[in-house]
Design an enzyme around this catalytic site. Sequence first.
Site, PDB file in Angstrom:
ATOM      1  CG  ASP A 260     -37.987 141.891 -37.522  1.00 23.31           C
ATOM      2  OD1 ASP A 260     -36.968 142.506 -37.896  1.00 23.31           O
ATOM      3  OD2 ASP A 260     -38.631 142.242 -36.507  1.00 23.31           O
TER       4      ASP A 260
HETATM    5  C1  BGC Z   1     -36.528 144.753 -35.619  1.00 24.00           C
HETATM    6  C2  BGC Z   1     -37.227 145.468 -36.751  1.00 24.00           C
HETATM    7  C3  BGC Z   1     -36.226 146.205 -37.593  1.00 24.00           C
HETATM    8  C4  BGC Z   1     -35.182 145.214 -38.085  1.00 24.00           C
HETATM    9  C5  BGC Z   1     -34.142 145.814 -39.005  1.00 24.00           C
HETATM   10  C6  BGC Z   1     -35.345 143.930 -36.091  1.00 24.00           C
HETATM   11  O1  BGC Z   1     -34.606 143.428 -35.058  1.00 24.00           O
HETATM   12  O2  BGC Z   1     -37.451 143.927 -34.964  1.00 24.00           O
HETATM   13  O3  BGC Z   1     -38.199 146.331 -36.239  1.00 24.00           O
HETATM   14  O4  BGC Z   1     -36.846 146.854 -38.652  1.00 24.00           O
HETATM   15  O5  BGC Z   1     -34.529 144.651 -36.966  1.00 24.00           O
HETATM   16  O6  BGC Z   1     -33.253 146.611 -38.333  1.00 24.00           O
END
Ligand code: BGC
Length: 735
Positions: A260
């Site tokens: 993530d």
């Molecule tokens: C979120 C994810 C997301 C990623 C990319 C993160 O902060 O938890 O769900 O896919 O950002 O944008």
Amino acid sequence: MEKKQLENLLEHMSMREKIGQLILLSGDFFGTDEIATGPKEKLGIEEWVVDYAGSAMNVLGTEKVRNIQEKHMKKSKIPLLFMGDIVYGYKTIFPIPLALASSWNMALIKECAEVVAKEASAAGAHVTFAPMVDVVRDARWGRCMESPGEDPYYNSQFAAAMVNGFQGELKAGESLVSCVKHFAGYGAVEAGREYNTVDMSRWRLMQEYLPPYKAAVDAGCRMVMTSFNTIEGVPVTANRWLLDDILRKTWNFDGVIVTDYAAVQELIAHGVASNDREAAYLSMNAGVDIDMKTPCYANQLQPLCEGGILSIEKIDKAVMRVLTLKNELGLFEDPYQGLDIDREKRYLHCDKHREKAKEAAAASMVLLKNSNNTLPLQKKIKIALIGPYSDSKELNGMWAVHCDRENVVTLKEAFQRKFGASQVRTCRGCELMDDYESLGDFGGFFHIGSILKHSKEEELAKSIELAKWADVVVFAVGEHMLQSGESGSRTKPEIPRVQSAWMDEVLPYAKKSVTLLFNGRPLVVGDIVEKTDAVLECYFPGSDGADSISELVSGEKNPSGRLTMSFPREVGQIPVYYNHFSTGRPQGISEHTGRYVSRYLDCPNEPYFPFGYGLSYHESVYSEITLSSDRLMGEGSIYAKLTIENLTETEGEEVVQLYIHDLFASVVRPVKELKDFQKIKLGAHEKKEVVFEIRREMLQFVDQNYHMVVEPGEFELFIGKNSIACKKAKFFYQE
Ligand code: BGC
């Protein structure tokens, strides 16, 4: 490319080229040369990292993607992979996942994912960071909106439908690689606070939280995203047990693991790595292939290899997985596959897609209350459509990050079309929330501030005037769109007080009242439900959802959505969910009486609205259950049958839900577990027989040694309209 050719390619790649494949940067790194200098310095990476980077995220649009890819191919022989958060829509926005899940229609859910994939891939996307299938039982967590809900079985069905819809035959330009998230257990963050700790027994994790991710893997998803949280004290991004033992070795996942956002470097803040080098080592060693948006892999993998701490074989394996994915998409043959401006124009928010979004939104909404058949409204009725959402374009929810707000149909437009312009009068009435500043900074992406055109007093006076004029007041109220979604944790998951106070002022003038709720989580809404005649849960219904609301409110369609997360009575009950365990002193059943049973002194144990709940305009009755036999033997089956009768003239749909309770086992078992469901249509006064097959696999659970087992014994079977209103039967399982 043949496998041999890929291996040959890998063999001839330099260390920098290899590391590049393991790096995911945001779109601003790739734009023009000038833009690239800023973010590069900020992240602390050198020019070569951008030149050789393997993937870009959240930069989409045929023309942009083609430009970036063309520039990139001049520097690297390996095409970029374009990834993005295309969670429930690119330009045509579907209902948020919590809503879409409420449709209990897996074929429809899959079709929605197909449309999302069609649009986004036509705009150059290869990968979507979806579906999110975290089991969530805490309404305080803003990310309820991204999840299908509280049930492991239901979330697993949803996971498979979404993965199949997104990926199809997997071809760039036509479908999307699905990246399931957030592996694992992110829905159980303590106290519902974003980015917080997760800690639960391994037994429970395996029993209740892992199955939906496994279902996505079994459906063939090609990517998995690690979650921000810890499991057994180790952040998932560094958790070898989860990533290697479970995901790779037990589930045989051979796709790509991405972190993530910034999670590799966050190992330092977690306190399990003391610097970038250690963070890179721990993540690579645990099995992470791609580092999202940190300098750790870019700057540290080479020294780690040169120092003999990480083996080049480990890096090669990760690179090979990324190359394989690019190859599966056909990018080596044609890096620009599917990039066609005309096609993009034809697809985006086209009529066909909008129709699907409308169908999905109508199937997703949940009728929570309808006293005296207030709904549907008669065509000639005078409607005061008032409230912050009465004429708002913020119906997409927080994760529709690529949407065009101009595309959104407002309630005012939809209602005036349906009921006639002279029959519908609107005003915003009151602010959306008391304190907009608490929403924080969104870098100017959204307008955050007052939504009123006139003073508070004038808005209230107008609301009362419209209420007096109208035959029915339709309140369009809810959370601010930014109160849910990522970083949308709330200790009071309710309608902002400014809105409920305003409703109290207007209600005395309303002859009849309907509340339309817009929110991204279950809410504590008892007071609102009690004071209005009818309540329709609309969640965030998407770009065309307002039309679906008008179809339901006018009776053109009959609501058929059912909740997939329980709605609490009080915040203090959280987590409140239907599939809780039996306790030693269950209320109502225990031999202990009075005070000494498992209960609250000041509130019932049950939620306000249970899992599976929802009303329709028709009325139905369920017969008792007949079993083909009360003995299920080994690998055989038995059948449970019942008849459902529509007592009314109105056609409708029923979500017939089957739950099982294992009465005695070596470990405690939930009081009920959803194991199957059918959504059926019922014509006017129609009687239908519904049959369910009961099989051994429905009785499986994780034992004390973490093995999946089925134990012989006695089981209760429930079939009903929701997790509480059920008919009951008993059967025995024998090996
Ligand atoms: C979120 C994810 C997301 C990623 C990319 C993160 O902060 O938890 O769900 O896919 O950002 O944008």
